[in-house]
Design a protein around this motif. Sequence first.
Motif, PDB file in Angstrom:
ATOM      1  N   ALA A 114      41.607  24.880  36.968  1.00 35.62           N
ATOM      2  CA  ALA A 114      41.583  26.324  37.190  1.00 35.62           C
ATOM      3  C   ALA A 114      41.825  26.685  38.656  1.00 35.62           C
ATOM      4  O   ALA A 114      40.905  26.632  39.465  1.00 35.62           O
ATOM      5  N   PRO A 115      43.075  27.081  38.983  1.00 35.27           N
ATOM      6  CA  PRO A 115      43.243  27.752  40.272  1.00 35.27           C
ATOM      7  C   PRO A 115      42.535  29.099  40.165  1.00 35.27           C
ATOM      8  O   PRO A 115      42.296  29.593  39.064  1.00 35.27           O
ATOM      9  N   LYS A 116      42.188  29.718  41.286  1.00 42.94           N
ATOM     10  CA  LYS A 116      41.509  31.019  41.214  1.00 42.94           C
ATOM     11  C   LYS A 116      42.484  32.098  40.791  1.00 42.94           C
ATOM     12  O   LYS A 116      43.494  32.320  41.464  1.00 42.94           O
ATOM     13  N   ILE A 126      46.779  50.803  41.416  1.00 42.84           N
ATOM     14  CA  ILE A 126      45.989  51.782  42.160  1.00 42.84           C
ATOM     15  C   ILE A 126      45.023  51.059  43.092  1.00 42.84           C
ATOM     16  O   ILE A 126      44.632  51.586  44.126  1.00 42.84           O
ATOM     17  N   VAL A 127      44.638  49.823  42.726  1.00 42.98           N
ATOM     18  CA  VAL A 127      43.665  49.074  43.533  1.00 42.98           C
ATOM     19  C   VAL A 127      44.095  47.618  43.704  1.00 42.98           C
ATOM     20  O   VAL A 127      44.972  47.121  43.005  1.00 42.98           O
ATOM     21  N   GLU A 128      43.425  46.943  44.623  1.00 44.23           N
ATOM     22  CA  GLU A 128      43.594  45.518  44.875  1.00 44.23           C
ATOM     23  C   GLU A 128      42.920  44.737  43.740  1.00 44.23           C
ATOM     24  O   GLU A 128      41.907  45.171  43.210  1.00 44.23           O
ATOM     25  N   THR A 129      43.485  43.610  43.361  1.00 45.84           N
ATOM     26  CA  THR A 129      42.888  42.842  42.254  1.00 45.84           C
ATOM     27  C   THR A 129      42.622  41.371  42.579  1.00 45.84           C
ATOM     28  O   THR A 129      41.515  40.884  42.373  1.00 45.84           O
ATOM     29  N   LYS A 130      43.624  40.673  43.076  1.00 41.71           N
ATOM     30  CA  LYS A 130      43.488  39.213  43.236  1.00 41.71           C
ATOM     31  C   LYS A 130      42.353  38.866  44.204  1.00 41.71           C
ATOM     32  O   LYS A 130      41.467  38.064  43.879  1.00 41.71           O
ATOM     33  N   ALA A 131      42.375  39.456  45.410  1.00 43.46           N
ATOM     34  CA  ALA A 131      41.333  39.135  46.396  1.00 43.46           C
ATOM     35  C   ALA A 131      39.966  39.601  45.902  1.00 43.46           C
ATOM     36  O   ALA A 131      38.965  38.904  46.070  1.00 43.46           O
ATOM     37  N   THR A 132      39.932  40.781  45.258  1.00 43.21           N
ATOM     38  CA  THR A 132      38.672  41.301  44.711  1.00 43.21           C
ATOM     39  C   THR A 132      38.100  40.316  43.697  1.00 43.21           C
ATOM     40  O   THR A 132      36.896  40.006  43.707  1.00 43.21           O
ATOM     41  N   ALA A 133      38.961  39.823  42.799  1.00 44.06           N
ATOM     42  CA  ALA A 133      38.496  38.891  41.759  1.00 44.06           C
ATOM     43  C   ALA A 133      38.045  37.566  42.370  1.00 44.06           C
ATOM     44  O   ALA A 133      37.043  36.974  41.948  1.00 44.06           O
ATOM     45  N   MET A 134      38.772  37.081  43.384  1.00 47.12           N
ATOM     46  CA  MET A 134      38.374  35.824  44.037  1.00 47.12           C
ATOM     47  C   MET A 134      37.013  35.964  44.720  1.00 47.12           C
ATOM     48  O   MET A 134      36.151  35.080  44.614  1.00 47.12           O
ATOM     49  N   ASP A 135      36.812  37.088  45.415  1.00 50.32           N
ATOM     50  CA  ASP A 135      35.520  37.321  46.076  1.00 50.32           C
ATOM     51  C   ASP A 135      34.409  37.438  45.032  1.00 50.32           C
ATOM     52  O   ASP A 135      33.296  36.950  45.239  1.00 50.32           O
ATOM     53  N   LEU A 136      34.725  38.095  43.912  1.00 50.28           N
ATOM     54  CA  LEU A 136      33.741  38.251  42.839  1.00 50.28           C
ATOM     55  C   LEU A 136      33.312  36.882  42.300  1.00 50.28           C
ATOM     56  O   LEU A 136      32.114  36.626  42.102  1.00 50.28           O
ATOM     57  N   ILE A 137      34.290  35.998  42.077  1.00 46.65           N
ATOM     58  CA  ILE A 137      33.973  34.643  41.597  1.00 46.65           C
ATOM     59  C   ILE A 137      33.018  33.952  42.577  1.00 46.65           C
ATOM     60  O   ILE A 137      31.988  33.383  42.182  1.00 46.65           O
ATOM     61  N   THR A 149      37.820  34.157  34.712  1.00 44.91           N
ATOM     62  CA  THR A 149      38.196  35.414  35.367  1.00 44.91           C
ATOM     63  C   THR A 149      39.705  35.443  35.551  1.00 44.91           C
ATOM     64  O   THR A 149      40.292  34.468  36.013  1.00 44.91           O
ATOM     65  N   MET A 150      40.320  36.559  35.148  1.00 48.18           N
ATOM     66  CA  MET A 150      41.763  36.745  35.316  1.00 48.18           C
ATOM     67  C   MET A 150      42.005  38.015  36.111  1.00 48.18           C
ATOM     68  O   MET A 150      41.203  38.939  36.084  1.00 48.18           O
ATOM     69  N   ALA A 151      43.147  38.062  36.796  1.00 47.38           N
ATOM     70  CA  ALA A 151      43.505  39.290  37.520  1.00 47.38           C
ATOM     71  C   ALA A 151      45.007  39.475  37.503  1.00 47.38           C
ATOM     72  O   ALA A 151      45.765  38.509  37.616  1.00 47.38           O
ATOM     73  N   CYS A 152      45.427  40.733  37.364  1.00 46.43           N
ATOM     74  CA  CYS A 152      46.864  41.046  37.425  1.00 46.43           C
ATOM     75  C   CYS A 152      47.314  41.052  38.895  1.00 46.43           C
ATOM     76  O   CYS A 152      46.537  40.765  39.802  1.00 46.43           O
ATOM     77  N   THR A 153      48.549  41.425  39.136  1.00 41.79           N
ATOM     78  CA  THR A 153      49.123  41.373  40.490  1.00 41.79           C
ATOM     79  C   THR A 153      48.441  42.342  41.454  1.00 41.79           C
ATOM     80  O   THR A 153      48.198  42.026  42.612  1.00 41.79           O
TER      81      THR A 153
END
Length: 562
Positions: A358-360, A438-449, A425-429
């Motif tokens: 699993a890459p983040k 409308i918002v940031e996703t990848k970095a938000t999801a990585m920080d959440l993990i 956890t998955m995130a779109c672009t």
Amino acid sequence: MSTPASRTPASRHHKRPRGEGQWALGYREPLNKNEENKKNDDGLNVRQRIIDVYAKRGFDSIDPADLRGRMRWYGLYTQRRPGIDGGKTAILEPEELDDRYFMLRVRIDGGQLDLAQLRTIADISNEYARGTADITDRQNIQLHWIEIESVPDIWERLEAVGLSTTEACGDTPRVIMGCPLAGIDTGEVLDASEQITEIYDRVIGNPAYSNLPRKFKTALSGCPAHCTVHEINDVAFVGVVNEQGEAGFDLWVGGGLSTNPMLAKRLGVFVSPDKAADVHEGVVGIFRDYGYRRLRHRARIKFLVNDWGPEKFRDVLETEYLKERLPDGPAPELPRDNRRDHVGVYPQKDGNFYVGFAPKVGRVDGDTLHRIADIAERHGSDRVRTTVEQKMVVLDIAPDRVESVVAELEAADLQVNPSTFRRQTMACTGIEYCKLAIVETKATAMDLIDELERRLPDFQEPLTINVNGCPNSCARIQVADIGLKGQLVVDENGDQVEGYQIHLGGSLGVNAGFGRKVRGLKTTAKALPDYVSRVVSNYDSQKKEGESFADWVQRADEADLK
């Protein structure tokens, strides 16, 4: 008394319904700009213009109808210009949102890659895409910062190793999803690799199917984990065994999420492997001919299936397209477990092992892809796979080398034994590159993990967290345990900030259904870790033996979900 048509008042004539723009009913005149563009010139024809004109003369030479339309037929979208905040997404014109760079989507049908292909993508990433690479939840790899001048060389290199970007986007039959373990999983019902290849050869790049009402998503698999999420594809072939003991497919049509989610419907037919490509062509043909072309937001096949019902759809498929009846067939077995992915170490049919990692949130880069290829090669493997959960798998590892390959992957932060949060956890672009976000996703999801791993180190239960930057649900928010839909929200100081609307308890499989929206349940991006850790802790303390998060959500007090 009915009025003869000749004497109908004029006022009642000018609003004559134009139907839904269905070709089969005689509505061939384009009813919107997209349809007009496609009628003016097939999207497949843009390839030669890119090679002969645009790549030589540069970005400013690109015809706008190609730039924001036909170039998608070859996997190219302009990416979002940096610095434009989410509040402007719906306000600005497309040309104001466009950057002079492209996202390029590489098709990976069935998720199948050999190391030469993986290294080619890695080289292109490093040379032309500033090192970017994202594994998508449809088994593709997306690159960013691509300049139009580079595209012909990129195509040449991809095609030299058997890869392509043809119809990776656009109103076309997009990537054909398949189980990454086709042919090697010890429990598979059947190996659908041959059918994926046959469908690809017949349909992809074929002008007969290059002008569909909207995008068209296909999955074929005999996977016992149901890893290709057949419930949310436009057409899906699911491995089953009939009463005679023959392996074949159960056919599902009309699934899709976005702003109007619907689960696919079973047609109740048994499709033998030798008929799969015919049936697929029939379903695509129905969509092309009967699909709704008038309104873009109603143009997916799910709306047609919903209006017709499965019985009529089956009848039209058999009588008008296949010219034969299909036998009735059984429904698929339930998924073998409640994590429908392939992360971890498992035996193959041949005595070797596969190793899923699993890459983040699918984010890798050119160097990481090279490192994965090197690790696989050192351990005797020439095959890797991408999954529909933004993960990867290395195949063909001999028993005595498993420990070593796991150690090397984990040393590269490619977790084989990840936490639930990393694994699911998955995130779109997101706003970083996407013009719809409308918002940031990848970095938000990585920080959440990272935060959840720190706060809830002992949490083991299956739990999907899907983060989306807009309402279009590329990351499947409605079928996640915790689905996060990006929007602007007001914080405690009254300022407008990035945040998420929350969907809870969505699921696929045994009790498939969409998440529960609790009235007014939103969070700012900053408060997201507090919210998720709170609701997950409530579940952990209240759950009954064997109770899933989705089941708990249905009975939980609203206070415990807030």
